[in-house]
Motif scaffolding. Sequence first.
Motif, PDB file in Angstrom:
ATOM      1  N   ASP A  46      42.775  52.835  35.905  1.00 38.74           N
ATOM      2  CA  ASP A  46      42.673  51.583  36.658  1.00 38.74           C
ATOM      3  C   ASP A  46      42.118  50.470  35.761  1.00 38.74           C
ATOM      4  N   LEU A  72      41.387  41.660  45.822  1.00 36.23           N
ATOM      5  CA  LEU A  72      42.072  41.291  44.566  1.00 36.23           C
ATOM      6  C   LEU A  72      43.384  40.523  44.767  1.00 36.23           C
ATOM      7  N   HIS A 100      43.871  47.010  34.412  1.00 35.78           N
ATOM      8  CA  HIS A 100      43.270  45.719  34.786  1.00 35.78           C
ATOM      9  C   HIS A 100      43.073  44.851  33.541  1.00 35.78           C
ATOM     10  N   GLN A 153      50.068  48.226  39.716  1.00 32.70           N
ATOM     11  CA  GLN A 153      49.391  46.956  39.457  1.00 32.70           C
ATOM     12  C   GLN A 153      50.443  45.947  39.012  1.00 32.70           C
ATOM     13  N   HIS A 167      45.807  44.688  41.555  1.00 32.58           N
ATOM     14  CA  HIS A 167      46.505  45.304  42.691  1.00 32.58           C
ATOM     15  C   HIS A 167      45.843  44.863  43.985  1.00 32.58           C
TER      16      HIS A 167
HETATM   17 ZN   LIG Z   1      41.515  48.511  40.367  1.00 33.08          ZN
END
Ligand SMILES: [Zn+2]
Length: 496
Positions: free
Chosen positions: A230, A320, A234, A278, A452
Amino acid sequence: MIAVNQTEKRMVMLMLDTLMDKPLQQALKNEHIPAIKYFMEHAEYYPGVVAPFPTMSVNVESTLLTGHYSDRHGVPALVWYKKNENRVINYGTHVFELVKLGLTKSLYDVMYRLNNKHLRKDVKTIHEELQAAGKISASINPLVHRGHTVKEITVPGLMRYFININKTIKTRTSDTFVYGRLSSLSTLKKHSYIWNKYGFNNNFSVQEFSYLIKTNNLPHFSLVYFPDHDKNVHKKGPIDLEGIKEMDKQLQTILESFPTWEEALKNNIWIIIGDNGQARVGKNKQSALVEIRRLLKPLRITKLRKGVRKEDQIVLANNLRSCFVYTLNHEEVPLTEIAEKLKRDDRIDMIAWKSNDWIYVTSGGDGGEFKFKQGNDLKDEYNQSWTIEGEASVLDVKIQGKAVTYGDYPDALQRLYSTLHSHAGNFVVTSVKPGHEFITESSPSHPKGASHGGFHKGDSLIPMIVTGTDCSPDFLRIVDLKNWILNLLIPKERNN
Ligand SMILES: [Zn+2]
């Protein structure tokens, strides 16, 4: 304790955070990733399984484990406003946000209330169903892990030094339970220090799961969560192959805990799956980041540190690439007023709210509008029935005769319906187009990277690799996996 009969079929589900099809294909072509290649050679591959919306891990895990969307499981997203307690729940986007909200409450939300209070009791998790059927299940590091067994989480001393929280917290969980070093199986301390996020990392998940294999304690079902990728995505954007190579090494370690790789696959069903995708976030901060507080001016918005005050009109819960916008007084600030304000920004992908039985949908800029509700006029690709009025093309929904199909927003209608029925309150849910991210007070942002939480297929489609069975789920959505998993693990009585 029930022992696992060594000849029984067992299932291992490895959830690799932010595993995505496109970078996976690139890595398979250009990089040395022997473990994933080995799985792929023996697997069915499903490139696009639909994740629930908002595309955040706690919602994904709750949907996977209960086989329901958030309208039934009750965990809407990472961040949401709980009306009857008049406060924002945040399971932890960023430690600074937690500090502002008051860490004790937030830690207790994620360590206790998420599983024992928020996840609704009228739905059953995979762990609970397996336990009821006399099967053993394991949860290695997911935040959502409710089962029938009461276990103790031990809060590390250093955490307790800074905040006022009990040393131990009792939680209902799977028989075999790992929650970082707060509840571990092996006595190995490696990968579990404070600088390793107390064990909430891939290496610790692998170490603990391998311990189960090596001690001959592989349960009927194991859900092993790999959180690390993750953050790579990002930071570096969707095509980050380094993170995939890293995960491949970790999968090699797992395969090597068995006598041979063949042995690992022989008696077990393996599912390797992502949790959400994402979408990239643009380089230019000004245009990439959508400051939602500015769009809502001059409405008075709750400040995190102060909590909800009498004079406030709006509460924001930022996930987000999507955001819940709550009106605290529907008469004074109707949802349509919030929608009008959001509509002025053409970076906004989707704006939706419910009114009576209908769900209203529009988008930023010159986007059209439509409304829909559950009904019998039309049937979608998942066999769900709807009534639709207006320009459904806003969400790339195609209607031909009585058939509804989806494009850029998979399972659009059910995912919106469930989100808008997931918790109490008057709110608009909105998401931004790929390339963008919402920012609010001290929320994390990822310009030049990816993010995401959104509604778009970039955030919503994840790959799945399955070995050991040629049976596939009814539909390729995370919400459909529970039934499939239980059918594979609990054989129907022959005489029934
Ligand atoms: Zn995340």
